[in-house]
Motif scaffolding. Sequence first.
Motif, short mmCIF file in Angstrom:
data_model
loop_
_atom_site.label_atom_id
_atom_site.label_comp_id
_atom_site.label_asym_id
_atom_site.label_seq_id
_atom_site.Cartn_x
_atom_site.Cartn_y
_atom_site.Cartn_z
N PHE A 129 47.77 47.37 20.61
CA PHE A 129 46.70 47.03 19.67
C PHE A 129 45.64 46.23 20.43
O PHE A 129 45.90 45.11 20.88
CB PHE A 129 47.23 46.21 18.50
N ALA A 130 44.46 46.80 20.61
CA ALA A 130 43.35 46.11 21.29
C ALA A 130 42.27 45.82 20.26
O ALA A 130 41.57 46.72 19.80
CB ALA A 130 42.79 46.98 22.41
N SER A 131 42.17 44.55 19.87
CA SER A 131 41.21 44.19 18.83
C SER A 131 40.83 42.72 18.98
O SER A 131 41.69 41.88 19.26
CB SER A 131 41.81 44.42 17.44
N PRO A 132 39.55 42.37 18.76
CA PRO A 132 39.15 40.96 18.78
C PRO A 132 39.44 40.25 17.46
O PRO A 132 39.17 39.06 17.33
CB PRO A 132 37.64 41.05 19.03
N ASP A 133 39.99 40.98 16.48
CA ASP A 133 40.27 40.41 15.16
C ASP A 133 41.56 39.61 15.23
O ASP A 133 42.67 40.17 15.25
CB ASP A 133 40.39 41.54 14.13
N LEU B 31 44.09 40.07 12.39
CA LEU B 31 44.90 41.27 12.56
C LEU B 31 46.03 41.00 13.56
O LEU B 31 47.18 41.41 13.33
CB LEU B 31 44.04 42.43 13.06
N GLN B 32 45.73 40.31 14.65
CA GLN B 32 46.78 40.00 15.62
C GLN B 32 47.88 39.17 14.98
O GLN B 32 49.07 39.41 15.19
CB GLN B 32 46.16 39.27 16.81
N ILE B 33 47.50 38.17 14.18
CA ILE B 33 48.50 37.34 13.50
C ILE B 33 49.35 38.20 12.57
O ILE B 33 50.58 38.08 12.53
CB ILE B 33 47.80 36.21 12.71
N ALA C 122 54.24 43.23 17.13
CA ALA C 122 53.66 42.89 18.43
C ALA C 122 53.83 41.41 18.72
O ALA C 122 54.17 40.61 17.83
CB ALA C 122 52.17 43.26 18.45
N VAL C 123 53.59 41.06 19.98
CA VAL C 123 53.44 39.66 20.37
C VAL C 123 51.97 39.46 20.73
O VAL C 123 51.24 40.42 21.00
CB VAL C 123 54.35 39.28 21.55
#
Length: 325
Positions: free
Chosen positions: A250-254, A257-259, A267-268
């Motif tokens: 997952f490649a995103s600056p959000d 979304l990462q959290i 994901a980590v």
Amino acid sequence: MLDVHRLRLLRELDRRGTLKAVAEALSYSPSAISQQLSQLEAETGVTLLEPAGRGVRLTAQARILVAHTEVILERLELAEADLRASLTEVGGTLRVASFQSVLLALVPPALTLLAEQHPGLRVEITHEEAGPAFAGLLAHEFDVVLGEEYPGLPQPPVEGVHTQLLALDELLLAVPTHGPHARGGGAKGDNGSGNGDGDGSAGDCGEDQAPVRLAELADVPWALDPPDIPVGQWARTLCRGAGFEPDIRFASPDLLLQIHLVETGHAVALLPGLLLDTDRGHDMRVSRLPGRPHRRLITGVRAGAARHPAVRAFRSALKQGLKMP
């Protein structure tokens, strides 16, 4: 007398390189920009632009004007700042550009304080990453911008911009507490935070358990920022320094979304402590990284506007907001 507006257009052409870019930044048509610069040539009596391929470039005489324009605009802003400082109330409109984590964590408490302390001040917020925001600052689209610097990736000084350190924010490793990629038995609410004093406190960060080592995560999916921005570059360099290439699913600056991807076990991620230091617990395990790296959060304003009461009030409110529960 030279027209200040036309001088500013010349400066923007020097900075942005093409008439089209200036027109897009300032919401004019290229023909209107060209017409204004032709009038400036008539006022000065010298050639300011010369053909260069399909575009134009500034002459040596134009660059002399640009150098003076920077000084003129700074002095005008100093005059406005002194004028506003002579008034008893802080008012007007302040245009702020900031990025996601600061917008979520620091801007709301700052706005609350400003509403109480300076009700006559209108603050307009735009979500913008640091690079475009600083360009907009110099183009007078914004009055204050929030920026960040990651370890080993210092940002070069921007001519004409006054920067001020806002906070040091610890960068943390976040891993799921359930699912196939879980590491350890972290509980909800494990979190970390950076603060304006720069002590890098990270809560308990699961310190009652064995620490999670980066090298243990070589075979799990990662959620990271894209590689073309500083945080993405820093994260990949960190993983490579630990001896592996991260499996980026997952490649995103959000960051929200990462959290969410970490909390749902997919994901980590590497996250700023500032974003995790909230009243809402996070269903993830958070660990400190080797060397406890921090990002630097800064505010930037045009040099001539640093003394403006609205700018000073906003910077002060951000600092106060760091200390609010």
